[in-house]
Design an enzyme around this catalytic site. Structure first.
Site, PDB file in Angstrom:
ATOM      1  CG  ASP A 134     -21.242 -37.279  13.353  1.00  0.00           C
ATOM      2  OD1 ASP A 134     -21.701 -36.336  12.485  1.00  0.00           O
ATOM      3  OD2 ASP A 134     -20.220 -37.769  13.318  1.00  0.00           O
ATOM      4  CG  ASP A 149     -23.391 -33.170   9.459  1.00  0.00           C
ATOM      5  OD1 ASP A 149     -22.619 -32.256  10.220  1.00  0.00           O
ATOM      6  OD2 ASP A 149     -22.734 -33.783   8.569  1.00  0.00           O
ATOM      7  CD  GLU A 150     -20.380 -32.264  14.450  1.00  0.00           C
ATOM      8  OE1 GLU A 150     -20.090 -33.172  15.402  1.00  0.00           O
ATOM      9  OE2 GLU A 150     -19.563 -32.026  13.397  1.00  0.00           O
TER      10      GLU A 150
END
Lengths: 380, 423
Positions: free
Chosen positions: B14, B110-111
């Protein structure tokens, strides 16, 4: 039937007639070209039942002998083969003779073809529109009217009437309108009709017919006579008859769609604008819709940009000759605006906007003979 | 593809305040300064999308108005988001993760999850996580938190436990002490509405949920309740699926009727309802569809699907209905209908959608658009039945289709949108 004809004259006339011949026709005899030899000359006819073209080659023209006819008569020959043959024949003249049972001998120089013909009696008659009153336009003007409108017709069959150009004649003024519902092209010309009181509306000519017509007629100031009948239109030039079917259905009323107010008006060089949009669209073409964005900046400058996340960005600056009104931020199809700018005859154009969600207008700086309307692309 | 192996090792990677971190990496002068990314830097209108940890220390939070953030944190630097830049950074970081295993499942920009069970290197799993974290920081200047656990759910919860630059191992035997004391609302997959429902059932912590009565939970929350119960007990057998992100390429809904439908008016009503619910789902995801598919299942279970490509992407219920009804009229055999489904394909994100306006309808479009947003606001505030179209208000058995609970199950997977609240 037997005659000898100048090969080049035959080739160019066959090519014109071929514009109407389609290989995908439901009436088999229409895959052929009809050839008639009379005491005045040779008549060639081609048709796909939407468009019919008749070319006439007189025996003599400007002191030049085109044809020598030794026996009158007629025949229908397979268009595809006939056109190919005459193009490749070696001699300066071609001799054609119908032998027994419709077989036709074609001789030129050292070459001889025997082609099976079809019965000319079975070839459909051309529509009868003679006798109806008409009007005339110079050939070169007709060509430019077509060029300036026909690109905007719809290519989709969802609204068939939009695949044609609407012609309207009122009080000596001919208005030609084409729209695919995303852009609209309109051209006005003044007509001198014979008795001055010819009027019509809702005449919709298929875009394809007009495109073919523009290819055939020469860029001269010869007059072309135009006759409108019930469901046919006829263009009559020297030695050429061009018939087209008209489209059924009511053409939508487009007169109210043209905005008469504007919030931003710019004057700009058509060529500069066209080139800037062309360059900006190099990257946009890769994207889904070929869309570019126009944003006003200070000092009469405008920025044209496009952005394809995977490829890159492009920024172009165009200086307006004059800029009046509100700030501007609008997205549009590069293709539509380029098509419209190419159709303008004037080197400078006026573009007037009434908001990012509303149609904008491109016009010449003087006069109202041409008008191009374009709907923007909405972004969220 | 199911992973049959019993003990899996899953990483949840993350990125920490991703947008802000990318901006700092791009412009080192911003380093160590309080930074907020806002949709509009104008103080009155702008809302903070994300902020750097320096700003968070001063109390700046996501969704806070810019003026409030500036008050809490004088000297706050406010920037507009540059999504191209973030997308590029995202591609790079997933490329890096892919060097270790092909089993990388991106969840959002973004993860992502990694299944590293097969990693046999000398460093061990924790060492591997340190290496990945260090490389992300050194090569791209991006801080991250990594959760290590035997499944996706626990890995996700673990990565949330230490931010920024944390590496947290969550073993199944540790959930009682590490997971159960947390509030139920902090659990991945539970939004504020589910939290309220759980509170009503007397469930306040994840521990409460894990030890609650399964039957009771199913009654109150349906299948989702069971799923959450399993997760709270540390069970989650979803595989890490690199293709999962592609499944988000459709939004749809279907209804099985209590009795077979033959009446075309009833079918029209059912399609109107389905189109409306697909519209709402697309609205929630902020996407438009360029292709509409209709599913018809007849009473003999014979099923046909037909689709229609549209010239412009759509998200209005009426347009969705029109496309579906066109397909229905064209393909319906006239036999009794057991199930109908509408699915939107070829989705584009709303902010990237381009719509070529039409000369004959642009004015209507403008008005519809305003109406559409008002209707959605009203329905969000007062529920789905607050406003109905004429044929939806008819007194008939298809009325029950209006009720969300009876509307049938989604044809698509929703989990991609269950965004965590942290980033």
């Amino acid at each position: 039937m037997r005659f000898t004809i100048n090969r080049e004259t035959l080739v160019s006339n066959v090519q014109d007639v071929m514009k109407a011949v389609s290989s995908r026709t439901t009436i088999p005899i229409l895959t052929g070209i009809k050839i008639v030899a009379s005491d005045e000359g040779i008549t060639l006819t081609g048709s796909d039942s939407d468009i019919s073209i008749e070319c006439f080659i007189p025996i003599q023209e400007d002191d030049r002998q085109n044809v020598e006819i030794s026996k009158m008569g007629s025949i229908v020959l397979q268009a595809r083969f006939f056109a190919d043959i005459v193009k490749k024949l070696p001699g300066e003249t071609v001799e054609m003779e119908v032998l027994d049972s419709l077989t036709t001998r074609i001789r030129s120089g050292s070459s001889e073809f025997n082609l099976n013909g079809l019965d000319p009696e079975e070839y459909p008659r051309l529509p009868e529109v003679e006798g109806t009153e008409g009007f005339s336009i110079q050939a070169d003007l007709l060509k430019s009217i077509i060029r300036q409108t026909v690109f905007a017709v719809s290519t989709s069959e969802t609204r068939p009437v939009l695949t044609g150009v609407n012609w309207q004649l009122e009080e000596g003024r001919l208005t030609c309108t084409a729209t695919d519902s995303h852009r609209l092209a309109m051209r006005n010309v003044t007509i001198e009709s014979k008795d001055g009181d010819l009027n019509f509306s809702n005449i919709v000519i298929p875009g394809k017919s007009l495109s073919e017509l523009a290819k055939i007629i020469d860029d001269t100031d010869d007059l072309i006579e135009i006759i409108v009948a019930e469901n046919q239109i006829l263009f009559k030039a020297k030695q050429l008859l061009f018939f087209s079917r008209l489209l059924d259905g009511n053409y939508p009323d487009t007169s109210k769609l043209v905005p008469n107010e504007s919030k931003t008006t710019i004057t700009v060089s058509a060529k500069q604008m066209l080139q800037a949009i062309d360059r900006a669209s190099v990257l946009a073409r890769e994207g889904r819709n070929n869309v570019v964005k126009l944003v006003s900046q200070d000092n009469d400058l405008m920025e044209i940009s496009s952005n394809s996340p995977e490829i890159g960005k492009v920024f172009e600056q165009v200086e307006a000759q004059s800029y009046e009104g509100e700030e501007l931020k609008i997205s549009f199809s590069a293709k539509y605006v380029m098509d419209a700018l190419r159709a303008m005859d004037s080197s400078e154009v006026l573009i007037s906007f009434t908001g990012a969600m509303r149609p904008f207008l491109i016009r010449p700086i003087e006069g109202d003979s041409i008008l191009q309307l374009i709907l923007p692309v909405r972004t969220y | 593809m199911k992973n049959i192996q019993k003990h899996r090792i899953v990483f949840h990677v993350d990125m920490n305040s991703f947008y802000a971190s990318v901006e700092v990496a791009h412009n080192p002068e911003l380093k160590g300064k309080p930074l907020a990314i806002a949709g509009n830097e104008e103080e009155r209108k702008g809302i903070v999308v994300t902020s750097s940890y320096e700003a968070r220390k001063k109390g700046v939070k996501t969704t806070m108005p810019v003026w409030q953030a500036k008050k809490l944190c004088p000297g706050l630097i406010v920037m507009r988001p540059d999504f191209d830049r973030y997308r590029k950074a995202s591609l790079q970081l997933f490329e890096l993760l892919n060097e270790y295993t092909p089993l990388v499942e991106p969840v959002s920009i973004d993860e992502g999850y990694m299944d590293v069970t097969d990693y046999k290197g000398p460093k061990g799993y924790v060492g591997l996580a340190h290496e990945i974290q260090a490389r992300l920081k050194d090569q791209f200047g991006l801080p991250s938190s990594i959760g290590i656990a035997p499944n996706k759910f626990l890995a996700k919860m673990a990565s949330d436990m230490k931010k920024p630059m944390g590496i947290t191992v969550l073993r199944k035997r540790e959930i009682k002490e590490k997971l159960w004391p947390l509030k139920v609302g902090e659990m991945h997959g539970i939004g504020s509405k589910t939290e309220q429902k759980m509170n009503k059932l007397g469930i306040y912590t994840i521990g409460d949920l894990a030890t609650s009565d399964r039957k009771q939970l199913e009654l109150g929350l349906g299948v989702n309740g069971i799923r959450l119960f399993d997760r709270a007990n540390g069970n989650d057998n979803r595989p890490v699926d690199p293709e999962a992100i592609n499944e988000f390429k459709s939004v749809g809904n279907s209804t099985t009727f209590p009795e077979d439908l033959t009446d075309s008016e009833e079918i029209k009503t059912a399609l109107t309802n389905l189109a409306d619910s697909v519209m709402r789902r697309m609205g929630r995801k902020e996407v438009l569809a360029s292709n509409i598919q209709l599913t018809i299942r007849y009473s003999d279970r014979k099923t046909v699907t037909r689709s229609r490509k549209l010239s412009n992407p759509i998200d209005h219920g009426k347009d969705i209905f029109n496309a579906a009804y066109y397909l229905f009229q064209k393909h319906w055999t006239g036999e009794p209908v057991r199930l109908l489904g509408i699915t939107g394909f070829e989705l584009v994100e709303k902010q990237e959608a381009l719509i070529q306006l039409d000369l004959f309808s642009f004015e209507k479009e403008e008005k519809n658009d305003r109406l559409h947003s008002v209707v959605n606001q009203l329905r969000d505030r007062f529920g789905e039945s607050a406003l109905l179209r004429g044929n939806q208000a008819r007194e008939s058995r298809s009325n029950r289709l209006r009720d969300k609970k009876h509307r049938g199950t989604s044809l698509e997977k929703d989990f991609l949108r269950n965004k965590d609240k942290g980033s």
